[in-house]
Scaffold this motif. Structure first.
Motif, short mmCIF file in Angstrom:
data_model
loop_
_atom_site.label_atom_id
_atom_site.label_comp_id
_atom_site.label_asym_id
_atom_site.label_seq_id
_atom_site.Cartn_x
_atom_site.Cartn_y
_atom_site.Cartn_z
N ASP A 60 -10.15 -3.25 2.08
CA ASP A 60 -11.47 -2.61 1.85
C ASP A 60 -12.50 -3.26 2.61
O ASP A 60 -13.42 -2.37 3.65
CB ASP A 60 -12.12 -2.18 0.47
N ILE A 61 -12.96 -4.69 1.84
CA ILE A 61 -14.44 -4.76 2.99
C ILE A 61 -14.03 -5.15 4.90
O ILE A 61 -14.48 -4.84 5.27
CB ILE A 61 -14.60 -6.60 2.58
N VAL A 62 -12.62 -5.50 4.80
CA VAL A 62 -12.60 -5.92 6.03
C VAL A 62 -12.15 -4.71 6.60
O VAL A 62 -12.64 -4.44 7.88
CB VAL A 62 -11.38 -6.75 6.65
N PHE A 112 -23.60 -8.25 2.80
CA PHE A 112 -23.89 -7.61 3.47
C PHE A 112 -22.48 -6.45 3.58
O PHE A 112 -21.73 -6.47 3.57
CB PHE A 112 -24.36 -7.45 4.97
N ARG A 113 -22.53 -5.13 2.55
CA ARG A 113 -20.75 -4.13 2.82
C ARG A 113 -21.63 -2.83 3.14
O ARG A 113 -22.39 -2.15 1.97
CB ARG A 113 -20.79 -3.99 1.21
N TYR A 114 -20.58 -1.81 4.49
CA TYR A 114 -21.14 -1.26 4.52
C TYR A 114 -20.38 0.08 3.22
O TYR A 114 -19.23 0.71 3.89
CB TYR A 114 -20.55 -0.37 5.60
N GLU A 115 -21.09 -0.16 2.66
CA GLU A 115 -20.32 1.29 1.06
C GLU A 115 -21.01 2.27 1.17
O GLU A 115 -22.10 2.34 1.08
CB GLU A 115 -20.04 0.36 0.03
N ARG A 116 -20.46 2.94 0.14
CA ARG A 116 -21.59 4.22 -0.34
C ARG A 116 -22.50 3.99 -1.32
O ARG A 116 -22.01 3.72 -2.20
CB ARG A 116 -21.43 5.34 -1.12
N ALA A 119 -25.66 3.34 -7.90
CA ALA A 119 -26.51 2.71 -8.61
C ALA A 119 -25.81 1.53 -8.70
O ALA A 119 -24.79 1.67 -8.92
CB ALA A 119 -26.76 3.41 -10.19
N GLY A 120 -26.32 0.44 -8.48
CA GLY A 120 -25.79 -0.88 -9.03
C GLY A 120 -24.96 -1.43 -7.15
O GLY A 120 -24.66 -2.37 -7.55
N ARG A 121 -24.79 -0.30 -6.13
CA ARG A 121 -24.23 -0.86 -5.32
C ARG A 121 -25.06 -0.49 -4.12
O ARG A 121 -25.81 0.68 -3.57
CB ARG A 121 -22.99 0.12 -5.14
N GLY A 258 -10.70 -7.72 -4.89
CA GLY A 258 -10.39 -6.80 -3.78
C GLY A 258 -10.21 -7.97 -2.62
O GLY A 258 -10.68 -7.24 -1.73
N LEU A 259 -10.20 -8.85 -2.62
CA LEU A 259 -9.57 -9.92 -1.56
C LEU A 259 -8.23 -10.54 -1.44
O LEU A 259 -7.88 -10.62 -2.77
CB LEU A 259 -10.66 -10.81 -1.47
N ASP A 260 -8.12 -11.15 -0.62
CA ASP A 260 -6.35 -11.43 -0.49
C ASP A 260 -6.55 -12.88 -0.19
O ASP A 260 -5.15 -13.53 -1.10
CB ASP A 260 -5.94 -11.44 1.32
N THR A 277 -17.95 -3.99 -13.00
CA THR A 277 -18.35 -5.57 -12.50
C THR A 277 -19.36 -6.37 -12.44
O THR A 277 -19.91 -5.83 -11.50
CB THR A 277 -17.59 -6.10 -11.89
N ILE A 278 -19.09 -7.32 -13.25
CA ILE A 278 -20.44 -7.66 -13.05
C ILE A 278 -20.91 -9.39 -12.36
O ILE A 278 -21.56 -9.75 -11.54
CB ILE A 278 -21.62 -8.16 -13.69
N ILE A 279 -19.86 -10.17 -13.04
CA ILE A 279 -19.35 -11.82 -12.09
C ILE A 279 -17.54 -11.49 -12.49
O ILE A 279 -17.15 -10.90 -12.16
CB ILE A 279 -19.72 -12.69 -13.47
N ALA A 280 -17.54 -12.42 -10.76
CA ALA A 280 -15.60 -12.16 -9.95
C ALA A 280 -15.62 -13.10 -9.66
O ALA A 280 -15.94 -13.79 -8.77
CB ALA A 280 -15.59 -10.51 -9.83
N GLY A 281 -14.27 -13.82 -9.63
CA GLY A 281 -13.95 -15.09 -9.39
C GLY A 281 -12.21 -15.06 -9.25
O GLY A 281 -11.81 -14.42 -9.52
N VAL A 303 -21.38 -14.08 -8.67
CA VAL A 303 -22.02 -13.52 -9.42
C VAL A 303 -23.43 -12.72 -8.91
O VAL A 303 -24.29 -11.96 -8.19
CB VAL A 303 -23.51 -14.05 -10.38
N GLY A 304 -23.37 -11.15 -9.33
CA GLY A 304 -23.51 -9.82 -8.64
C GLY A 304 -25.20 -10.04 -8.97
O GLY A 304 -25.30 -8.92 -10.45
N ILE A 305 -26.32 -10.27 -8.19
CA ILE A 305 -27.69 -10.56 -9.12
C ILE A 305 -28.41 -9.28 -9.68
O ILE A 305 -28.60 -8.80 -10.59
CB ILE A 305 -28.52 -11.15 -8.21
N GLU A 306 -27.60 -8.33 -8.18
CA GLU A 306 -28.42 -7.15 -8.74
C GLU A 306 -27.91 -6.17 -10.15
O GLU A 306 -28.84 -5.63 -11.01
CB GLU A 306 -28.71 -5.84 -8.02
N ARG A 307 -26.50 -5.96 -9.95
CA ARG A 307 -26.05 -5.68 -11.35
C ARG A 307 -26.30 -6.38 -12.18
O ARG A 307 -26.25 -5.48 -13.54
CB ARG A 307 -24.35 -5.93 -11.17
N ILE A 308 -26.20 -7.61 -12.90
CA ILE A 308 -26.67 -8.01 -14.24
C ILE A 308 -28.23 -8.25 -14.47
O ILE A 308 -29.02 -7.72 -15.39
CB ILE A 308 -26.60 -9.48 -13.60
#
Ligand code: ATP
Ligand code: MG
Length: 408
Positions: A60-62, A112-116, A119-121, A258-260, A277-281, A303-308
């Motif tokens: 999705d990202i690419v 930066f991601r062109y998402e809709r 809240a939290g996105r 979400g990444l290959d 999801t607030i932290i992912a790896g 770590v997604g700072i805004e989400r946390i």
């Protein structure tokens, strides 16, 4: 003229929200230092290929979330949607592998991601990411997950850590085949996007957020049942280390990310309160090699700072605010007092307005001063200051020379 609005999905961060943001950022950064990670400041812009090659064309990202543009010479560039690709590019370009047997880096900044937007996105959001290059030892996987646990504990956030193994070059192909096979039987329940993913990148179907797809994959085969000996041992050892460390976790056999570029261990921290999801790896053992570097196993998380920040309830107490109010011809003395207080490490505000005591105290209240420091002709003559505690109303006179020794 109508006033300007910020670009959709791009937000201003200030006030209470910023205080939470900084609290999260400072807490994570200080922990990263204790784990001996070194900071790297990475560019916000990279060549588009950096992301295409790493994140993967069929993600999705690419495919739809990147801000892509051409520079004046017609080269394709992109605003970074995440930090790992740039960190790997930097690791290779700067030959960081030549310096140490393994390299632990962290970065912080906007993505930066062109998402809709919701809240939290956002379309510009912030991450702190940590990456360890150069070791396949499951101790590192355990340590990364332990860090995630410590971050959440320190911030007082209740979340569940989910883990999975998604295998490697050796074992994933046979799993992909089994999954594709399974998906053929449930095509009637898949969304249009997943129908496309089914053949190109079947693992991504497991990550789809559409309800019918989620339902359709419930009985899908699990990667853990297809792991090769090496991956199975790695996964088992990781779990034993997590137990040794008393880190609670839940196995989610459909967790894929979400990444290959991921291999073996993947993990996420999911908020118990909001279910997001607030932290992912995860591990990415081939990425350095695929991007032109020497074969280097690696693992990281972001770590997604805004989400946390959204989940932070209590902030640490702020430094008390001192409001200095001069009356009459005392500005020279007031300047000295202000400087001295700041030298002592106090947070100081000053009244720029001339007004009577009542008005000044109202102003101090509006500015949320904890103390006012009153400076009149008498104080100047006697080299004292009068301090009033705005919470208790108590007032006392202190000698200027003694100020540094006072427990204010
Ligand atoms: P999601 O499934 O929520 O879209 P993701 O898998 O795309 O997340 P990652 O690429 O793994 O997320 O990024 C790591 C973290 O960054 C996420 O867990 C989340 O906290 C945060 N994040 C990702 N996208 C956004 C966004 N658009 N706005 C705010 N935070 C985000
Ligand atoms: Mg996403």
């Amino acid at each position: 003229m109508a006033e300007f609005q910020s670009v959709r999905g791009f937000h201003d961060i200030f006030g209470q929200e910023l205080k939470k943001f900084r609290y999260v950022s400072d807490t994570v950064r200080s922990l990263l230092k204790l784990y001996n990670f070194e900071e790297i400041i990475l560019p916000v812009v990279e060549y588009l290929e950096v992301f295409q090659r790493s994140i993967g064309e069929v993600t999705d990202i690419v495919q739809k979330e990147m801000f892509v543009f051409q520079d004046r010479k017609g080269r394709w560039l992109a605003l970074r949607p995440e930090g790992t690709a740039g960190a790997v590019r930097a690791y290779i370009q700067n030959r960081l592998y030549a310096l140490k047997p393994y390299v632990k880096l962290f970065y912080e900044g906007p993505m930066f991601r062109y998402e809709r937007p919701q809240a939290g996105r956002y379309r510009q959001f912030h991450q702190i990411g940590a990456e360890v290059f150069g070791t396949l030892d499951p101790q590192v996987d355990a340590q990364m997950i332990e860090m995630v646990h410590t971050i959440l504990t320190k911030l007082g956030i209740s979340a569940t850590i989910e883990i999975n193994s998604i295998g490697c070059r050796v074992c994933r192909p046979s799993y992909k085949k089994a999954l594709s096979h399974y998906l053929e039987d449930v095509v009637g329940h898949l969304c249009d996007v997943c129908l496309d993913r089914k053949d190109k990148n079947p693992l991504r179907v497991l990550d789809c957020k559409v309800e019918t797809c989620k339902e359709a994959v419930k009985q899908a085969p699990k990667m853990v049942d297809y792991l090769c000996q090496e991956c199975a041992t790695h996964y088992e050892t990781l779990r034993s280390y997590l137990d040794m460390l008393s880190i609670p976790y839940r196995e989610n056999h459909h967790l894929v990310r979400g990444l290959d570029y991921y291999t073996k261990t993947v993990f996420e921290a999911v908020s118990d309160e909001l279910g997001i999801t607030i932290i992912a790896g995860g591990r990415y053992d081939y990425l350095v090699e695929e991007m032109g570097g020497p074969p280097t196993p690696a693992i990281g998380f972001a770590v997604g700072i805004e989400r946390i920040s959204m989940l932070v309830k209590d902030l640490p107490q702020e430094e008390p605010l001192y409001m200095v109010i001069p009356f009459g011809d005392t500005l020279d003395y007031a300047f000295e007092v202000i400087k001295k207080l700041r030298d002592m490490g106090k947070r100081v505000e000053t009244s720029y307005k001339k007004a009577n005591l009542k008005k000044q105290l109202e102003l101090a209240n509006k500015l949320k001063a904890d103390y006012v420091v009153l400076i009149g002709e008498d104080e100047k003559r006697q080299n004292t200051i009068t301090i009033k505690n705005m919470h208790t109303g108590m007032q006392e006179s202190i000698s200027f020379r003694e100020l540094a020794h006072e427990r204010l």
